[in-house]
Design a protein around this motif. Structure first.
Motif, PDB file in Angstrom:
ATOM      1  N   ALA A 108      25.956  34.623  42.478  1.00  0.00           N
ATOM      2  CA  ALA A 108      26.440  35.772  41.706  1.00  0.00           C
ATOM      3  C   ALA A 108      27.337  36.639  42.576  1.00  0.00           C
ATOM      4  N   ASP A 109      27.895  37.681  41.953  1.00  0.00           N
ATOM      5  CA  ASP A 109      28.700  38.702  42.630  1.00  0.00           C
ATOM      6  C   ASP A 109      29.878  38.111  43.418  1.00  0.00           C
ATOM      7  N   PRO A 110      30.735  37.301  42.796  1.00  0.00           N
ATOM      8  CA  PRO A 110      31.840  36.697  43.544  1.00  0.00           C
ATOM      9  C   PRO A 110      32.998  37.663  43.771  1.00  0.00           C
ATOM     10  N   PHE A 111      33.470  37.695  45.021  1.00  0.00           N
ATOM     11  CA  PHE A 111      34.707  38.387  45.401  1.00  0.00           C
ATOM     12  C   PHE A 111      35.626  37.352  46.040  1.00  0.00           C
ATOM     13  N   LEU A 112      36.934  37.518  45.887  1.00  0.00           N
ATOM     14  CA  LEU A 112      37.821  36.463  46.355  1.00  0.00           C
ATOM     15  C   LEU A 112      39.004  36.990  47.130  1.00  0.00           C
ATOM     16  N   LEU A 113      39.502  36.103  48.011  1.00  0.00           N
ATOM     17  CA  LEU A 113      40.717  36.350  48.777  1.00  0.00           C
ATOM     18  C   LEU A 113      41.541  35.065  48.801  1.00  0.00           C
ATOM     19  N   GLU A 114      42.848  35.203  48.672  1.00  0.00           N
ATOM     20  CA  GLU A 114      43.763  34.089  48.878  1.00  0.00           C
ATOM     21  C   GLU A 114      44.350  34.202  50.269  1.00  0.00           C
ATOM     22  N   LYS A 115      44.366  33.081  50.997  1.00  0.00           N
ATOM     23  CA  LYS A 115      44.887  33.101  52.369  1.00  0.00           C
ATOM     24  C   LYS A 115      45.344  31.694  52.743  1.00  0.00           C
ATOM     25  N   GLU A 116      46.618  31.547  53.068  1.00  0.00           N
ATOM     26  CA  GLU A 116      47.182  30.290  53.561  1.00  0.00           C
ATOM     27  C   GLU A 116      46.840  29.114  52.635  1.00  0.00           C
ATOM     28  N   LEU A 170      20.637  40.761  50.352  1.00  0.00           N
ATOM     29  CA  LEU A 170      22.039  41.148  50.375  1.00  0.00           C
ATOM     30  C   LEU A 170      22.754  40.586  49.164  1.00  0.00           C
ATOM     31  N   SER A 171      23.672  41.361  48.624  1.00  0.00           N
ATOM     32  CA  SER A 171      24.437  40.921  47.457  1.00  0.00           C
ATOM     33  C   SER A 171      25.749  41.708  47.408  1.00  0.00           C
ATOM     34  N   PHE A 172      26.528  41.485  46.352  1.00  0.00           N
ATOM     35  CA  PHE A 172      27.736  42.252  46.054  1.00  0.00           C
ATOM     36  C   PHE A 172      28.587  42.500  47.313  1.00  0.00           C
ATOM     37  N   PRO A 173      29.168  41.426  47.894  1.00  0.00           N
ATOM     38  CA  PRO A 173      29.954  41.573  49.125  1.00  0.00           C
ATOM     39  C   PRO A 173      31.346  42.153  48.850  1.00  0.00           C
ATOM     40  N   PHE A 174      31.409  43.453  48.606  1.00  0.00           N
ATOM     41  CA  PHE A 174      32.665  44.118  48.281  1.00  0.00           C
ATOM     42  C   PHE A 174      33.616  44.073  49.474  1.00  0.00           C
ATOM     43  N   LEU A 175      34.825  43.560  49.249  1.00  0.00           N
ATOM     44  CA  LEU A 175      35.829  43.392  50.298  1.00  0.00           C
ATOM     45  C   LEU A 175      36.973  44.372  50.098  1.00  0.00           C
ATOM     46  N   GLY A 205      32.755  44.771  40.041  1.00  0.00           N
ATOM     47  CA  GLY A 205      33.896  44.192  40.735  1.00  0.00           C
ATOM     48  C   GLY A 205      34.663  45.280  41.450  1.00  0.00           C
ATOM     49  N   GLY A 206      35.731  44.879  42.127  1.00  0.00           N
ATOM     50  CA  GLY A 206      36.532  45.835  42.862  1.00  0.00           C
ATOM     51  C   GLY A 206      37.465  46.623  41.961  1.00  0.00           C
ATOM     52  N   PRO A 207      37.998  47.754  42.445  1.00  0.00           N
ATOM     53  CA  PRO A 207      38.980  48.517  41.676  1.00  0.00           C
ATOM     54  C   PRO A 207      40.369  47.871  41.808  1.00  0.00           C
ATOM     55  N   TYR A 208      41.217  48.094  40.803  1.00  0.00           N
ATOM     56  CA  TYR A 208      42.564  47.522  40.808  1.00  0.00           C
ATOM     57  C   TYR A 208      43.563  48.573  40.353  1.00  0.00           C
ATOM     58  N   THR A 209      44.652  48.678  41.092  1.00  0.00           N
ATOM     59  CA  THR A 209      45.723  49.584  40.710  1.00  0.00           C
ATOM     60  C   THR A 209      46.895  48.763  40.181  1.00  0.00           C
ATOM     61  N   ILE A 210      47.227  48.943  38.910  1.00  0.00           N
ATOM     62  CA  ILE A 210      48.292  48.202  38.236  1.00  0.00           C
ATOM     63  C   ILE A 210      49.230  49.210  37.577  1.00  0.00           C
ATOM     64  N   ASP A 211      50.518  49.161  37.921  1.00  0.00           N
ATOM     65  CA  ASP A 211      51.513  50.073  37.328  1.00  0.00           C
ATOM     66  C   ASP A 211      51.064  51.528  37.433  1.00  0.00           C
ATOM     67  N   ASN A 212      50.602  51.893  38.620  1.00  0.00           N
ATOM     68  CA  ASN A 212      50.186  53.271  38.926  1.00  0.00           C
ATOM     69  C   ASN A 212      48.968  53.723  38.135  1.00  0.00           C
ATOM     70  N   LYS A 213      48.251  52.784  37.542  1.00  0.00           N
ATOM     71  CA  LYS A 213      46.987  53.097  36.884  1.00  0.00           C
ATOM     72  C   LYS A 213      45.862  52.403  37.632  1.00  0.00           C
ATOM     73  N   MET A 214      44.752  53.112  37.815  1.00  0.00           N
ATOM     74  CA  MET A 214      43.613  52.512  38.495  1.00  0.00           C
ATOM     75  C   MET A 214      42.546  52.121  37.479  1.00  0.00           C
TER      76      MET A 214
END
Length: 308
Positions: free
Chosen positions: A53-61, A107-112, A208-217
Motif C-alpha cells: 500500500a501507500d505507493p509513491f513514485l519517482l522517474e529516474k534514468e 512504517l508506512s506512507f513513504p512521502f517523498l 498522496g503528495g500535493p501537486y501544483t498544476i497551472d498555479n493551482k495546488m
C-alpha cells in the motif's frame, strides 16, 4: 447493515496490492485523471503473502521507482520497500530500504519530496509518536535520519508542501483531525498552527503528495469511515493556506470501483505514470483471529516503544 459488519469482522480481511498505469501522454491532472483510471489497463504488482500500500513514485534514468509499505500479518508490522521497473513496466528489482530498522515500529506512507536538489522522505511512524525526516544517501536503497521534526506527536500520513516560500506539514491525528505545522525551512523549528478551517468534507487523512498544476495546488485525501478503511480518494484544490486560514474545495472523487476493487486510499503520479493501491475484501475463516493477533502485537510493540 449491522449483521454485514459483524460478518465482515469475523470472516473477511483486507488485502492490498499496487496498480500502475503507463500514461499515453494525455494525462492532465485533475481534468481527465478519473477517465484515464477507468479506461486504462493497470498492471498489478503482486507480492505473495504481503499487503502492499501507500505507493509513491519517482522517474529516474528511464526507470520507475515505486516506494511503498509492505505489510505482513505474521509480525503485524509494515516495512518500506522499493519496486524498480523499466519504462515498459517490466520489474527489475524489489528492494528493502535501509536505514529504518532502528526505529523498531510500523512504517508506512513513504512521502517523498525534493528541495535544493536533495531527496527526502517523511515516513509515517506514529507508533513512535514522532515525525522523522530522512535523506537519500544511496538512491534508492540507503537512507539516513536527518532530524526528528516533531516529538510526542502520534500523527499519520504526513505531507509537506510549500506556500509563499514557507513550509507546511499537514498530518492527521489518530482521531482523523487535521493537524498543521509550519516552519521557515525543512530542518528548522516546526510550530503547530490552528488556522480557521474551511473544509469540503470531514476526510482529512492524506492520500498522496500535493501537486501544483497551472498555479493551482491540489491535495489528495482518503475516505475513511468507522465501517471501512480506505474507501475512496478525494481530489481537492487548496484555495488558501497560511497561519490564519486553511480553505479547500472538492474537485473530484476517485471511487473504490477501479479494477473491481473494494477500495483505494493512495494515488500518486509522475509525467508518464499513475500509481495507486487497491483493496479486496478476502474471505478467510481465520480473519477474526488475525485481527485479534494484530491488535495484541501492535499494543505490545507500542508499550515497548513507550518504555524505550
Amino acid at each position: 447493515m449491522k449483521w454485514n459488519r459483524i460478518l465482515n469482522i469475523l470472516f473477511f480481511h483486507e488485502s492490498w496490492d499496487i496498480m500502475v498505469i503507463k500514461n499515453d501522454g494525455s494525462h492532465s491532472f485533475p481534468d481527465n485523471t478519473l477517465d484515464i483510471l477507468r479506461r486504462s489497463t493497470a498492471q498489478r504488482l503482486k507480492k505473495k503473502f504481503t499487503f502492499q500500500a501507500d505507493p509513491f513514485l519517482l522517474e529516474k534514468e528511464d526507470k520507475l521507482y515505486i516506494f511503498y509499505e509492505a505489510f505482513n500479518f505474521r509480525n503485524s508490522k509494515g516495512i518500506l520497500r522499493c519496486r524498480i521497473l523499466d519504462k515498459n513496466l517490466k520489474e527489475l528489482d524489489d528492494v528493502k530500504l535501509e536505514g529504518f530498522d532502528n526505529l523498531k515500529c510500523h512504517l508506512s506512507f513513504p512521502f517523498l519530496f525534493t528541495t535544493n536538489g536533495t531527496l527526502y522522505m517523511i515516513p509515517e511512524s506514529s507508533e513512535r509518536k514522532e515525525v522523522i525526516l530522512f535523506q537519500a544517501i544511496d538512491f534508492p536503497v540507503r537512507w539516513k535520519q536527518v532530524k526528528v521534526l516533531l516529538s510526542d506527536a502520534p500523527l499519520t500520513d504526513n505531507v509537506l508542501l510549500t506556500v509563499n516560500e514557507r513550509f507546511y506539514l499537514m498530518s492527521t491525528s489518530m482521531e482523523n483531525e487535521l493537524v498543521i505545522h509550519t516552519a521557515p525551512e525543512v530542518t528548522g523549528k516546526w510550530e503547530k498552527i490552528t488556522p480557521l478551517l474551511e473544509v469540503c468534507n470531514e476526510h482529512n487523512r492524506s492520500a498522496g503528495g500535493p501537486y501544483t498544476i497551472d498555479n493551482k495546488m491540489y491535495i489528495l485525501t482518503q475516505e475513511c469511515t468507522p465501517d471501512t478503511y480506505g474507501k475512496s480518494v478525494f481530489i481537492k484544490e487548496l484555495n488558501n493556506l497560511d497561519i490564519s486560514t486553511f480553505k479547500e474545495s472538492l474537485v473530484d472523487n476517485i471511487p473504490p470501483s477501479l479494477n473491481n476493487s473494494d477500495g483505494v486510499h493512495t494515488l500518486n503520479f509522475s509525467d508518464n505514470y499513475i500509481v495507486y493501491d487497491t483493496k479486496k475484501n478476502v474471505f478467510s475463516p481465520l480473519s477474526f483471529l488475525k485481527k485479534v493477533a494484530y491488535k495484541f502485537i501492535v499494543k505490545y510493540r507500542t508499550l515497548q516503544l513507550a518504555w524505550r
